[in-house]
Design an enzyme around this catalytic site. Structure first.
Site, PDB file in Angstrom:
ATOM      1  N   SER A 272       0.819  -1.208   0.000  1.00 55.24           N
ATOM      2  CA  SER A 272       0.000   0.000   0.000  1.00 55.24           C
ATOM      3  C   SER A 272       0.860   1.269   0.000  1.00 55.24           C
ATOM      4  CB  SER A 272      -0.928  -0.073   1.219  1.00 55.24           C
ATOM      5  OG  SER A 272      -2.067   0.676   0.977  1.00 55.24           O
ATOM      6  N   HIS A 413      -7.858  -5.551  -0.015  1.00 54.55           N
ATOM      7  CA  HIS A 413      -6.587  -4.839   0.175  1.00 54.55           C
ATOM      8  C   HIS A 413      -5.891  -5.401   1.425  1.00 54.55           C
ATOM      9  CE1 HIS A 413      -3.922  -1.446  -0.302  1.00 54.55           C
ATOM     10  NE2 HIS A 413      -4.148  -1.014   0.927  1.00 54.55           N
TER      11      HIS A 413
END
Ligand code: GTR
Length: 434
Positions: A272, A413
C-alpha cells in the site's frame, strides 16, 4: 451583409468552442475529484513513452538507457512527485540492542538493532527487527519491509520492542496515537514470519513512523526537519514518501555491514503506501536487488492517467505530505503529468520486480497496476530480460511474467499468505537459492 453573416457565424462557432472547452475541462476537473470503478467509463489516455529521449530519439540500447534516459526520468520523479533523494548521509552508526538464538521455537535468531540517523544526536534512530533462519548457512538472503504500527505488530514475540513513536489512530491497539501492548501480533498474517524462515530467508522490518509520522504536520518532527542541516536539504524539497524511502537506504547500509546477511540479496517489499515508498527506494538505491509492490496503487504502481480508483486529486488532498507540492498541481489534469507509474517501475530495470493486486481492491486500480507493469517490460527488454508477455489481465491467483511478475488474487486490500508464497517463489527462482 455577407461580412456580418460571416462575423456572426464566427462568433457563434467561437462561443460553441469556448463552451465545449469549458465543459471538457469541467469534465476532467469533476472526474479528478471523483473516483471511478466502472471499466466502461475509463476515458482514453496517452502514456508518455519511457523510451523516447528528450531530443525525440528512441532509446535502443541499455547504455543509452543508463546514461541518458534513466537519469532524465529519475529527475522527473524527483521534481514532480517525490522530491530530491539526499545523496549525503552520515556514516553508519548502530547498536545491537539484543540477539536471541532461540526465537520461533528455536528455528530462528532474533536481532534488534538501533540504527542512528544523525551523526551525534542519539534520539534520532530507527529500530530494525530481524529474524534469521538457524538451519541455513550464513550469509542469508533477506526480505525487508516497513510495517504500519511498530515492529511489535508483525509477530507474537513479547521480546519485540514496542515503538514509542506516534502511530496512526487506525492501528490496532493505538491509544492517543501511541502503540500499546494489545497491538502485538496484530499484523502477523501480513508478515508470515514462520513461512519466510522455513523457506531459508531472513526477514527484517522497521516502523516507517521512525522516519516521519504519517500526518500532514509530521515533517516538523521527522527527519525532514531533524536532518535538514546534516543532509543539506530543506523539508519542502522532499516528501514523506522521500523520507520513508531514504530510511530504507539507511537500513540497507546496515544490512550491507551485517555479515549474517547476503547484502547482494536484499528483497524490498512494501504494501500500500509503503509499497509506494518501496518503489521509490528501489528506483533510488540500486542495492535493493528485488522489489515487490503489494497493492501500492495511485502514486505507486497504478497508472495515474487512467481514471479508475484513487486519483492524483484525491490522494494529494487527503495525504498532502506524501508527495512534493508540485504533484498536487496535476490533480485537475493528469494529462499534463510528464511521468506515469510505468516509468517509476522502469527505473527498477533490470532487477526482478513483482507487482501484485487484489480483486476487491479497486481503489488501487488492479488493471492500472497490471498495465504499468506490462509497459515497464519494454525497458527490461533493453537488458535482454522478459517482462509480462500477455496483453490482458490474467485470471485470479495466477502469477504471470518473468523479470517483471504480476498477480491478482481474490480478496481485499491486504497481504496474505498467497502473496508471500508467490514472493518467496519469485526470489527463489531469480536468486536460485534453494
Ligand atoms: C489509502 C490510500 C492509498 C493507500 C492506502 C494504504 O487510504 O488512499 O493510496 O496507500 O491508504 O496505505 O493503506
Amino acid at each position: 451583409m455577407n461580412n456580418s453573416i460571416t462575423n456572426k457565424s464566427f462568433l457563434f462557432l467561437t462561443a460553441i468552442f469556448v463552451i465545449a472547452c469549458v465543459l471538457c475541462d469541467y469534465k476532467s476537473f469533476a472526474q479528478a475529484r471523483r473516483s471511478n470503478s466502472d471499466e466502461s467509463k475509463v476515458p482514453p489516455y496517452t502514456l508518455p513513452d519511457p523510451l523516447k529521449m528528450p531530443d525525440g530519439k528512441e532509446v535502443t540500447t541499455k547504455e543509452e538507457w543508463n546514461t541518458i534516459q534513466r537519469p532524465y526520468i529519475y529527475h522527473l520523479y524527483e521534481e514532480n512527485q517525490f522530491g530530491r533523494y539526499p545523496l549525503k548521509h552520515p556514516p553508519l552508526r548502530y547498536r545491537v540492542l539484543e540477539t536471541a538464538s532461540n526465537a520461533l521455537q528455536g528455528s530462528a535468531t532474533r536481532k534488534q538493532v538501533r540504527i542512528y540517523l544523525h551523526p551525534t544526536d542519539t534520539t534520532i534512530y530507527t529500530d530494525l527487527l530481524m529474524y534469521l533462519p538457524n538451519k541455513i548457512k550464513r550469509p542469508v538472503p533477506i526480505f525487508l519491509g516497513y510495517n504500519f504500527g511498530g515492529n511489535q505488530i508483525i509477530y507474537s514475540d513479547t521480546a519485540i520492542l514496542i515503538t514509542k513513536n506516534w502511530v496512526l489512530t487506525a492501528e490496532k491497539g493505538s491509544v492517543n496515537n501511541k502503540a500499546t501492548d494489545s497491538s502485538r501480533d496484530s499484523s502477523a498474517s501480513q508478515w508470515q514470519v514462520e513461512e519466510i524462515i522455513s523457506h531459508g530467508f531472513a526477514v527484517a522490518t522497521a516502523y516507517y513512523g521512525d522516519l516521519e509520522p504519517d500526518h500532514s504536520e509530521g515533517w516538523k518532527t521527522g527527519i525532514r526537519t531533524t536532518l535538514k542541516d546534516v543532509l543539506n536539504i530543506q523539508p519542502m524539497e522532499w516528501s514523506a514518501m522521500g523520507a520513508w524511502a531514504y530510511g530504507l537506504s539507511r537500513i540497507m547500509d546496515y544490512l550491507q555491514k551485517d555479515t549474517d546477511i547476503n547484502g547482494a540479496k536484499v528483497a524490498l517489499m512494501g504494501h500500500s503506501r509503503l509499497g509506494k515508498a518501496a518503489l521509490w527506494a528501489g528506483a533510488s538505491d540500486p542495492r535493493f536487488a528485488l522489489i515487490i509492490s503489494n497493492e501500492s496503487g495511485e502514486g505507486g504502481a497504478a497508472l495515474s492517467k487512467r481514471w479508475y480508483g484513487e486519483t492524483v486529486k484525491i490522494i494529494t488532498d487527503v495525504f498532502p505530505h506524501w508527495f512534493v507540492t508540485k504533484y498536487k498541481t496535476y490533480g485537475d489534469s493528469t494529462s499534463a503529468l510528464p511521468i506515469d507509474a510505468h516509468m517509476l517501475l522502469s527505473l527498477i530495470a533490470p532487477r526482478p520486480l513483482y507487482v501484485a493486486s487484489a480483486e476487491g481492491d479497486t481503489w488501487s486500480d488492479p488493471k492500472g497496476e497490471f498495465l504499468s507493469a506490462k509497459e515497464a517490460g519494454r525497458v527490461y527488454s533493453l537488458f535482454g530480460e522478459r517482462g509480462i508477455d500477455i496483453d490482458s489481465m490474467p485470471p485470479l491467483n495466477h502469477a504471470v511474467g518473468d523479470y517483471v511478475h504480476y498477480h491478482i488474487r481474490g480478496g481485499q486490500h491486504d497481504v496474505t499468505s498467497y502473496d508471500w508464497q508467490q514472493y518467496l517463489q519469485f526470489a527463489e527462482e531469480k536468486w536460485r537459492v534453494l
